[in-house]
Design a protein around this motif. Structure first.
Motif, mmCIF file in Angstrom:
data_model
loop_
_atom_site.group_PDB
_atom_site.id
_atom_site.type_symbol
_atom_site.label_atom_id
_atom_site.label_comp_id
_atom_site.label_asym_id
_atom_site.label_seq_id
_atom_site.Cartn_x
_atom_site.Cartn_y
_atom_site.Cartn_z
ATOM 1 N N TRP A 59 0.858 -1.188 0.000
ATOM 2 C CA TRP A 59 0.000 0.000 0.000
ATOM 3 C C TRP A 59 0.887 1.229 0.000
ATOM 4 O O TRP A 59 1.757 1.371 0.866
ATOM 5 C CB TRP A 59 -0.896 -0.008 1.229
ATOM 6 C CG TRP A 59 -1.952 1.055 1.287
ATOM 7 C CD1 TRP A 59 -2.511 1.720 0.238
ATOM 8 C CD2 TRP A 59 -2.595 1.552 2.469
ATOM 9 N NE1 TRP A 59 -3.472 2.596 0.690
ATOM 10 C CE2 TRP A 59 -3.546 2.520 2.054
ATOM 11 C CE3 TRP A 59 -2.474 1.259 3.829
ATOM 12 C CZ2 TRP A 59 -4.359 3.203 2.949
ATOM 13 C CZ3 TRP A 59 -3.277 1.938 4.727
ATOM 14 C CH2 TRP A 59 -4.208 2.898 4.300
ATOM 15 N N ALA A 71 -1.955 3.567 -4.248
ATOM 16 C CA ALA A 71 -1.763 2.383 -5.084
ATOM 17 C C ALA A 71 -1.699 1.168 -4.184
ATOM 18 O O ALA A 71 -0.990 1.177 -3.166
ATOM 19 C CB ALA A 71 -0.485 2.507 -5.912
ATOM 20 N N THR A 73 -1.500 -3.255 -4.166
ATOM 21 C CA THR A 73 -1.343 -4.533 -4.853
ATOM 22 C C THR A 73 -1.482 -5.654 -3.836
ATOM 23 O O THR A 73 -1.173 -5.472 -2.650
ATOM 24 C CB THR A 73 0.034 -4.647 -5.545
ATOM 25 O OG1 THR A 73 1.064 -4.546 -4.555
ATOM 26 C CG2 THR A 73 0.217 -3.556 -6.582
ATOM 27 N N LYS A 75 -1.700 -10.348 -3.526
ATOM 28 C CA LYS A 75 -1.757 -11.649 -4.184
ATOM 29 C C LYS A 75 -1.849 -12.769 -3.154
ATOM 30 O O LYS A 75 -1.453 -12.606 -1.996
ATOM 31 C CB LYS A 75 -0.541 -11.870 -5.081
ATOM 32 C CG LYS A 75 0.785 -11.932 -4.337
ATOM 33 C CD LYS A 75 1.932 -12.180 -5.317
ATOM 34 C CE LYS A 75 3.282 -12.245 -4.597
ATOM 35 N NZ LYS A 75 4.391 -12.506 -5.542
ATOM 36 N N ASP A 87 -4.618 -12.312 -7.810
ATOM 37 C CA ASP A 87 -3.916 -11.079 -7.497
ATOM 38 C C ASP A 87 -4.823 -9.909 -7.834
ATOM 39 O O ASP A 87 -5.819 -10.059 -8.542
ATOM 40 C CB ASP A 87 -2.586 -10.975 -8.255
ATOM 41 C CG ASP A 87 -2.790 -10.953 -9.761
ATOM 42 O OD1 ASP A 87 -3.107 -9.867 -10.300
ATOM 43 O OD2 ASP A 87 -2.636 -12.009 -10.404
ATOM 44 N N THR A 89 -5.036 -5.282 -8.098
ATOM 45 C CA THR A 89 -4.444 -3.955 -8.034
ATOM 46 C C THR A 89 -5.562 -2.931 -7.887
ATOM 47 O O THR A 89 -6.698 -3.165 -8.316
ATOM 48 C CB THR A 89 -3.623 -3.620 -9.302
ATOM 49 O OG1 THR A 89 -4.487 -3.690 -10.444
ATOM 50 C CG2 THR A 89 -2.477 -4.602 -9.484
#
Length: 285
Positions: A59, A71, A73, A75, A87, A89
């Motif tokens: 983060w 932003a 991400t 997984k 995963d 985004t």
């Protein structure tokens, strides 16, 4: 906008997709304008259920005087990889008015072995102006309908992980005294928070006090009231979110969240958590 976003929506109705993408492109261009910087967060997280690691994520947030960008991400990892892959985004941009975040664009892309789920929203003053979801929501019997009123006065679920400091300095208990209206593109719900405790936390990059809030989940629209998971979350009083201050800003960022599940307590906590104040620079430099 990058070509990949056009490919993600190429099976939507062309006119609807073009309108949304043009709106998001305009918002992104405005939000990307250089402004004096306030602070930043750069963190890595691990997700575990009943003590077993099942996922990792990152983060990042950049706070400026009157705007912010996030932003995210994530997984699947650990033992869960043996039975599933996935995963995701997310990217969010928005404005800052006083101590309030006002998201302007929200993009989420989650991919698993079998499908992809894409949500894109353009917002203004807390209201959803454009939205595109792929695959589109399917009508189901028993779902509490979403209304246009449900899409006003809301914040996206990732921006909801940042709260004002409150009246005190640092991790003030009154930061927990709030209800956050959230819309994730498919469901509208409230997160009602109250103060639980203050504790010392320490991880790579950070050591200090965290304010821990009890969180109640109250679904409002776009949900299935008879679904066991919804009932479980609505009835539990054991959801916790811990927040720590971001230097140079008027905000606290989520440090840890724990949610009870049918399989044990799910905990998302940092393995690295770096917050910093950023040196102000003249606009345009």
């Amino acid at each position: 906008m990058p070509d990949v976003l056009f490919r993600k929506v190429n099976n939507m109705k062309a006119k609807r997709a073009r309108r949304l993408l043009m709106a998001l492109a305009a918002i992104a261009a405005l939000s990307a304008s250089p402004v004096a910087a306030q602070g930043a967060l750069d963190a890595n997280y691990q997700l575990s259920i009943a003590g077993l690691p099942v996922g990792t994520g990152a983060w990042k947030i950049d706070f400026a005087d009157d705007s912010y960008a996030m932003a995210v991400t994530g997984k699947v990892s650990g033992l869960l990889q043996a039975i599933s892959t996935g995963d995701g985004t997310a990217a969010i941009r928005g404005g800052i008015a006083g101590s309030r975040l006002s998201p302007q664009s929200y993009m989420l892309n989650v991919r698993t072995r079998k499908k992809a789920d894409v949500v894109q929203m353009a917002l203004a003053n807390g209201a959803v102006r454009q939205i595109a979801i792929e695959p589109p929501p399917e009508p189901k019997a028993g779902i509490v309908p979403l209304t246009e009123a449900h899409k006003r006065g809301v914040i996206d679920p990732i921006s909801a992980a940042v709260v004002p400091r409150g009246n005190g300095d640092g991790a003030s208990p009154d930061a927990c005294q709030r209800t956050i209206p959230v819309f994730d593109g498919r469901q509208r719900y409230d997160l009602t928070m109250s103060y639980k405790r203050t504790e010392k936390v320490r991880t790579a990059g950070f050591e200090g006090n965290a304010v821990v809030c009890r969180v109640l989940y109250n679904p409002i629209g776009g949900y299935e009231p008879q679904k066991s998971g919804t009932k479980f979350l609505k009835e539990t009083k054991d959801i916790e979110m811990a927040f720590v201050p971001v230097p140079g800003t008027r905000f606290l960022a989520m440090y840890r969240i724990q949610i009870p599940t049918f399989f044990g307590v799910a905990v998302l906590e940092p393995t690295r958590f770096q917050v910093s104040a950023k040196t102000a620079r003249p606009v345009g430099q």
